[in-house]
Design a protein around this motif. Structure first.
Motif, PDB file in Angstrom:
ATOM      1  N   LEU A   1      -3.194  -3.454   8.581  1.00 29.98           N
ATOM      2  CA  LEU A   1      -4.345  -2.788   7.983  1.00 29.98           C
ATOM      3  C   LEU A   1      -5.553  -3.111   8.851  1.00 29.98           C
ATOM      4  CD1 LEU A   1      -5.126  -1.068   5.535  1.00 29.98           C
ATOM      5  CD2 LEU A   1      -5.704  -3.185   4.341  1.00 29.98           C
TER       6      LEU A   1
ATOM      7  N   ILE B   1       0.870  -1.178   0.000  1.00 29.93           N
ATOM      8  CA  ILE B   1       0.000   0.000   0.000  1.00 29.93           C
ATOM      9  C   ILE B   1       0.905   1.225   0.000  1.00 29.93           C
ATOM     10  CG2 ILE B   1      -1.694   1.325   1.334  1.00 29.93           C
ATOM     11  CD1 ILE B   1      -2.785  -1.302   2.407  1.00 29.93           C
TER      12      ILE B   1
ATOM     13  N   GLN C   1      -3.058   4.471  -0.845  1.00 21.87           N
ATOM     14  CA  GLN C   1      -3.451   3.980  -2.162  1.00 21.87           C
ATOM     15  C   GLN C   1      -3.313   2.466  -2.183  1.00 21.87           C
ATOM     16  OE1 GLN C   1      -1.085   5.420  -5.430  1.00 21.87           O
ATOM     17  NE2 GLN C   1      -2.120   4.097  -6.903  1.00 21.87           N
ATOM     18  N   ILE C   2      -4.450   1.800  -2.394  1.00 15.65           N
ATOM     19  CA  ILE C   2      -4.500   0.342  -2.497  1.00 15.65           C
ATOM     20  C   ILE C   2      -4.883   0.045  -3.942  1.00 15.65           C
ATOM     21  CG2 ILE C   2      -5.536  -1.776  -1.618  1.00 15.65           C
ATOM     22  CD1 ILE C   2      -6.352  -0.117   0.900  1.00 15.65           C
TER      23      ILE C   2
ATOM     24  N   GLU D   1       5.746   3.170  -0.419  1.00 20.21           N
ATOM     25  CA  GLU D   1       5.200   1.810  -0.375  1.00 20.21           C
ATOM     26  C   GLU D   1       5.591   1.097   0.917  1.00 20.21           C
ATOM     27  OE1 GLU D   1       5.932  -2.096  -2.932  1.00 20.21           O
ATOM     28  OE2 GLU D   1       4.866  -0.525  -4.043  1.00 20.21           O
TER      29      GLU D   1
END
Length: 163
Positions: free
Chosen positions: A140, A61, A117-118, A67
């Motif tokens: 997460l 992610i 951002q996934i 990242e």
């Protein structure tokens, strides 16, 4: 005599090269078994995750443009990031808090993530915690998972935006 020495040296280097190639092959195999989701398309609005060899869903992610590998943790209330990762990407340390983890009570800090951002899914204004000694993967947690539609199909987990 000189030819025999050259031949032995070439054989030695051939074995070294073979060993390095085998090492790279097995290293890549092991990395793919640990994180089979390392190649998620940045445009995908639906992200399909494969379970890894330990029974977990791990995915990259982008957090504020950096990242980080995350472990999907349905038992975590909020996103949790290790202190080392937070320092690397420049997350601000907020209010110090105590958090109960599987290993007991630990110190942590509240923080805010501007963007996650996934694949092609963008989420903004995420509450998170910075934890020391968390390890290589961030967690997460439910505060992000509740913003997504989760669909299990066998061992595949499909994440898509709630719309």
């Amino acid at each position: 005599m000189q030819r025999k020495k050259v031949g032995k040296n070439m054989l030695f280097f051939a074995w070294i090269i073979l060993f390095l190639l085998l090492f790279m092959l097995f290293y890549n195999f092991e990395q793919n078994a640990y994180n089979p989701n390392s190649n998620i398309s940045a445009e995908a609005l639906s992200v399909s995750l494969q379970v890894n060899n330990q029974g977990h869903y791990i995915l990259p992610i982008r957090v504020n443009g950096h990242e980080i590998n995350f472990l999907v943790d349905t038992g975590a209330t909020n996103v949790a990031i290790s202190q080392e990762q937070a320092d690397r990407i420049g997350l601000p340390y907020g209010t110090p808090i105590k958090i109960r983890t599987a290993n007991g009570l630990t110190d942590a800090w509240l923080t805010k993530i501007d963007t996650m951002q996934i694949g092609g899914i963008y989420l903004n204004d995420i509450d998170a915690s910075i934890l020391p000694n968390l390890g290589d993967n961030a967690l997460l947690g439910a505060n992000v998972l509740n913003r997504l539609h989760l669909n299990y199909q066998g061992s595949t987990l499909i994440l898509s935006p709630l719309n």
